[in-house]
Design an enzyme around this catalytic site. Structure first.
Site, PDB file in Angstrom:
ATOM      1  N   ASP A 185      -5.432  -6.256   6.052  1.00 46.81           N
ATOM      2  CA  ASP A 185      -6.623  -5.536   5.589  1.00 46.81           C
ATOM      3  C   ASP A 185      -7.731  -6.549   5.280  1.00 46.81           C
ATOM      4  O   ASP A 185      -8.883  -6.423   5.713  1.00 46.81           O
ATOM      5  CB  ASP A 185      -6.242  -4.743   4.329  1.00 46.81           C
ATOM      6  CG  ASP A 185      -7.322  -3.781   3.889  1.00 46.81           C
ATOM      7  OD1 ASP A 185      -8.322  -3.624   4.618  1.00 46.81           O
ATOM      8  OD2 ASP A 185      -7.173  -3.183   2.803  1.00 46.81           O
TER       9      ASP A 185
ATOM     10  N   ASP B 210     -11.183  -7.844   7.854  1.00 48.44           N
ATOM     11  CA  ASP B 210     -12.586  -7.728   7.437  1.00 48.44           C
ATOM     12  C   ASP B 210     -13.281  -9.081   7.509  1.00 48.44           C
ATOM     13  O   ASP B 210     -14.446  -9.179   7.880  1.00 48.44           O
ATOM     14  CB  ASP B 210     -12.700  -7.171   6.012  1.00 48.44           C
ATOM     15  CG  ASP B 210     -12.869  -5.659   6.022  1.00 48.44           C
ATOM     16  OD1 ASP B 210     -12.544  -5.039   7.051  1.00 48.44           O
ATOM     17  OD2 ASP B 210     -13.339  -5.104   5.007  1.00 48.44           O
TER      18      ASP B 210
ATOM     19  N   LYS C  98       3.182 -15.169   3.164  1.00 48.83           N
ATOM     20  CA  LYS C  98       3.096 -15.985   1.949  1.00 48.83           C
ATOM     21  C   LYS C  98       4.534 -16.321   1.558  1.00 48.83           C
ATOM     22  O   LYS C  98       5.009 -16.001   0.450  1.00 48.83           O
ATOM     23  CB  LYS C  98       2.359 -15.175   0.865  1.00 48.83           C
ATOM     24  CG  LYS C  98       1.958 -15.975  -0.355  1.00 48.83           C
ATOM     25  CD  LYS C  98       0.863 -16.994  -0.093  1.00 48.83           C
ATOM     26  CE  LYS C  98       0.588 -17.803  -1.336  1.00 48.83           C
ATOM     27  NZ  LYS C  98      -0.216 -19.014  -1.059  1.00 48.83           N
TER      28      LYS C  98
ATOM     29  N   TYR D 193       0.826  -1.221   0.000  1.00 46.66           N
ATOM     30  CA  TYR D 193       0.000   0.000   0.000  1.00 46.66           C
ATOM     31  C   TYR D 193       0.858   1.268   0.000  1.00 46.66           C
ATOM     32  O   TYR D 193       0.369   2.352  -0.298  1.00 46.66           O
ATOM     33  CB  TYR D 193      -0.942   0.020   1.211  1.00 46.66           C
ATOM     34  CG  TYR D 193      -2.070  -0.993   1.155  1.00 46.66           C
ATOM     35  CD1 TYR D 193      -2.194  -1.877   0.096  1.00 46.66           C
ATOM     36  CD2 TYR D 193      -3.019  -1.065   2.166  1.00 46.66           C
ATOM     37  CE1 TYR D 193      -3.211  -2.812   0.045  1.00 46.66           C
ATOM     38  CE2 TYR D 193      -4.041  -2.002   2.117  1.00 46.66           C
ATOM     39  CZ  TYR D 193      -4.130  -2.872   1.051  1.00 46.66           C
ATOM     40  OH  TYR D 193      -5.144  -3.790   1.011  1.00 46.66           O
TER      41      TYR D 193
END
Ligand code: NAD
Length: 360
Positions: free
Chosen positions: A249, A253, A193, A143
């Site tokens: 992020d 959620d 990952k 980001y």
């Protein structure tokens, strides 16, 4: 004591729910002999309308002059279509995180007993309980990496976003996670990952080093795709999950959704200086101005503010138990009501705020 609180009411339901949080803070102040001095700071879509940019000059300075920042939410369909970053409310969120150095985002997801019916998971899974905390790195990764677009010879335009992490960034968020786990159930799952990404391989190396410093905390690591699956399958296995910005992020959620009540989830964005607190959800433009928004996430964000910014754990617990009592008595806002909720138990934004104040 007198504490200075910066209030970013923002857009959509932001001003409505922040108003209720202020009522709760004032009640806490009266009961415990503190005073809170509120400074309004304009940011987001409302700032685009008023001064032509979502992040007006001096925003960070005004926040730094306070002990903590309470944010409603920013954004909405009216804004954000321009390619000029100043005209996008999200620019303000990214900028304030960067300027205040808010590198650690704490997103709790807990299933409260009174809300068990709202959990979309299997009954036997929900009954095991959900009480996890996602610690998301907030100022690094993809980001904040370099963004580019360029022409290729044979494939048209190509776009790229760089994902980078340094040892320092990984170590400071890792430490937060381990320290937090010590205050909870002493379990950390680090999510990455590493089977694909180099930044994840470094992430893992640093987390291994840190884990050795916290032998009292049970440590394990997990790939992000598996973690997304495990959160749905068996969320009770998790205590603290620590992960990088984009994975956090998405997972936070998902974790919010399994508690079935987005309007009740608070969050904290921490630095070692001034920290920011506010709901996990956005500005809910679909219900803005209707007086039906759930103010509990904003009120529970006040509890996080008191805990993490002002070291007032007792006062925070007082707010949390007042919210639990209101829910146990069956009071609901529209978003957390179900078919069995009697119509006279469904409250609006201000009446729910009043109930919490009365319970306090
Ligand atoms: P949203 O979280 O605002 O809304 C999703 C759904 O949840 C909607 O149906 C909404 O009505 C409901 N909801 C959210 N909060 C609620 C509450 N307190 N009470 C009752 N219902 C509630 O997500 P979105 O619609 O995708 O985003 C709207 C805007 O918010 C966008 O501009 C987005 O960029 C912005 N946003 C801001 C923040 C922030 O300021 N921290 C965070 C996320 C999204």
């Amino acid at each position: 004591m007198n504490y200075k609180i910066a209030l970013i009411r923002g857009d959509g339901i932001g001003p409505e729910v922040v108003g209720e949080a202020v009522k709760v803070m004032e009640t806490v102040g009266t009961k415990f002999g503190h005073s809170f001095e509120f400074t309004d700071v304009m940011m987001g879509g409302c700032a685009i309308d008023a001064v032509g940019k979502s992040y007006p000059d001096g925003t960070a300075e005004k926040c730094r002059a306070c002990d903590a920042v309470l944010l409603g939410a920013v954004g909405g369909p009216k804004w954000g279509h321009s390619s000029d970053p100043d005209q996008r409310p999200e620019t303000a969120l990214l900028s304030i995180r960067k300027d205040l150095g808010l590198y650690a985002n704490l997103r709790p997801a807990a299933l409260r007993p009174a809300m068990a019916g709202a959990c979309p998971l299997k009954k036997e899974t929900a009954e095991k309980g959900i009480d996890l905390m996602i610690v998301r790195e907030l100022t690094g990764g993809v980001y904040f990496g370099k963004r580019e677009r360029y022409e290729t010879a044979d494939r048209g335009i190509e776009a790229a976003d760089r994902m980078a992490y340094s040892e320092m960034e990984i170590e400071r968020i890792g430490r937060r996670a381990f320290e937090l786990a010590r205050m909870r159930s002493k379990k950390v799952a680090s999510v990455d990952k590493a089977n694909v990404l180099e930044s994840s391989r470094l992430w893992r190396e640093v987390m291994h080093r840190l884990a050795a410093e916290y032998p009292d905390v049970e440590y394990r690591e997990m790939f992000v795709d598996n973690c997304a699956m495990q959160i749905c399958k068996d969320p009770a296995q998790f205590d603290v999950i620590v992960t990088e910005n984009m994975f956090g992020d998405i997972l936070s959620d998902e974790a919010a959704q399994i508690t079935g009540s987005l309007g009740m989830l608070a969050s904290a964005s921490l630095d070692d200086g001034v920290s920011l607190f506010g709901p996990s959800a956005g500005s809910a433009p679909d219900i803005a101005g209707l007086g039906v928004a759930n103010p509990l996430a904003q009120i529970l964000s006040v509890a996080m503010l008191l805990t993490y910014a002002l070291d007032m754990g007792e006062q925070a617990a007082w707010i949390e138990s007042a919210v639990a009592r209101v829910l146990d008595e069956g009071w609901r806002t529209r978003d957390i009501a179900d078919v069995n909720t009697p119509a006279d138990k469904i409250l609006g934004t201000t009446t729910m705020g009043d109930k919490v104040v009365a319970a306090l």
